[in-house]
Design an enzyme around this catalytic site. Structure first.
Site, PDB file in Angstrom:
ATOM      1  N   SER A 145       0.797  -1.217   0.000  1.00 56.60           N
ATOM      2  CA  SER A 145       0.000   0.000   0.000  1.00 56.60           C
ATOM      3  C   SER A 145       0.831   1.268   0.000  1.00 56.60           C
ATOM      4  O   SER A 145       0.335   2.329  -0.398  1.00 56.60           O
ATOM      5  CB  SER A 145      -0.980   0.005   1.176  1.00 56.60           C
ATOM      6  OG  SER A 145      -0.291  -0.168   2.390  1.00 56.60           O
ATOM      7  N   HIS A 196       2.558   4.703   4.704  1.00 58.24           N
ATOM      8  CA  HIS A 196       1.711   5.382   3.727  1.00 58.24           C
ATOM      9  C   HIS A 196       2.259   6.761   3.389  1.00 58.24           C
ATOM     10  O   HIS A 196       2.232   7.180   2.235  1.00 58.24           O
ATOM     11  CB  HIS A 196       0.291   5.495   4.287  1.00 58.24           C
ATOM     12  CG  HIS A 196      -0.370   4.177   4.500  1.00 58.24           C
ATOM     13  ND1 HIS A 196      -1.483   4.019   5.295  1.00 58.24           N
ATOM     14  CD2 HIS A 196      -0.064   2.931   4.041  1.00 58.24           C
ATOM     15  CE1 HIS A 196      -1.846   2.753   5.300  1.00 58.24           C
ATOM     16  NE2 HIS A 196      -0.997   2.081   4.554  1.00 58.24           N
TER      17      HIS A 196
END
Length: 310
Positions: A145, A196
């Site tokens: 991610s 992230h």
């Protein structure tokens, strides 16, 4: 990125397969399809146990285990971690690979996968020094991610002026990644905020910094200027005719870019609804086998936020 936990059922794999057949394998560009396959293969047959594949300052820098930079993006904690990451990647890959060309997109993915891990290590090391808290150096992260956040920056850069729906709120694409960064951390604390954030910073280095120019120069020096297809700014999306998949779920003539009326967010919401609810019955179709639950639009968006479990 996510901390290690036991694997659950393999329903996520079945839903991912269902999603791919609904889209049609021949509608997925080769690099995107290959990366999807690599992630699934390494989930089923890991190159290393999760605690030997995850990346942290302690393991990679202090102990010199730099192979973790290459392993961590392509290993996932469980089938849901894999499913939400790859569902998101599917739509980003279709659009970006068609725009950039397969060779350049593969180059971008390779650089982003490595650089996201390096930026993550740098951020965690910086937090350790600033706070004198060595738990930051011990945090071990795994998953795709961080790369997805970088790709989202690219997608928003190539489609300016659009909006994304985040928990029912209309958010300008310019700020969508930052809003999701915060909301994912608030709604799912087991994810890695720093992982992230590293992806966002890598994406910005490409779109607003020197990374793209450095990559072009490096590619030209190694292979010559004509080796890679450069980004095509006149790209207008991809139209495909679906082959295979459940009856009544065809995609004939559907365009997968904003010019066709569906934003990336709308595509992803529809994809999740189709795969989690099997799209619902259609005229002339037999009732689909239930998966044991039905999701409201709000729940679909909440689950979408959890897809970046890196």
């Amino acid at each position: 990125m996510r901390r290690q936990r036991p694997r659950g059922s393999q329903l996520g794999l079945l839903l991912l397969a269902s999603q791919l057949f609904q889209v049609g394998l021949d509608n997925v560009p080769p690099v995107t399809l290959g990366v999807l396959g690599l992630n699934v293969y390494l989930y089923l047959f890991p190159a290393a146990p999760l605690m030997q594949a995850c990346v942290s300052v302690q393991k990679a820098y202090w102990h010199g285990d730099w192979r973790r930079l290459f392993l961590s993006p392509f290993h996932h904690v469980d089938d849901w971690h894999l499913y939400f990451n790859l569902t998101s990647f599917l739509w980003k890959g279709i659009n970006l690979e068609r725009r950039m060309g397969g060779a350049w997109f593969l180059y971008v993915l390779s650089v982003f996968s490595l650089l996201t891990g390096l930026v993550y290590l740098g951020l965690e090391a910086g937090l350790t020094l600033l706070t004198d808290d060595h738990s930051y150096s011990a945090q071990c992260a795994v998953g795709f991610s961080g790369v997805l956040f970088a790709l989202k920056i690219l997608s928003n850069h190539y489609h300016p002026g659009g909006v994304t729906h985040v928990l029912g709120l209309r958010v300008d694409n310019r700020y969508a990644s930052w809003v999701e960064l915060v909301l994912i951390h608030l709604t799912n604390p087991g994810t890695s905020l720093i992982g992230h954030l590293a992806g966002i910073l890598v994406g910005l280095l490409y779109t607003a910094g020197p990374l793209k120019s450095i990559m072009k120069t490096s590619a030209a020096w190694v292979t010559g200027p004509s080796r890679f297809s450069q980004p095509n700014n006149s790209y207008s999306g991809y139209s495909g005719t679906r082959s295979g998949g459940p009856a009544g779920g065809g995609y004939a003539g559907r365009r997968w870019d904003q010019a066709g009326g569906m934003t990336e967010q709308e595509q992803l919401d529809q994809a999740l609804r189709n795969s989690l609810n099997d799209g619902g019955p259609r005229p002339g179709d037999a009732a689909p086998p239930p998966y044991g639950f039905n999701l409201s639009d709000e729940e679909v968006r909440r689950r979408r936020l959890m897809r970046f479990d890196r």
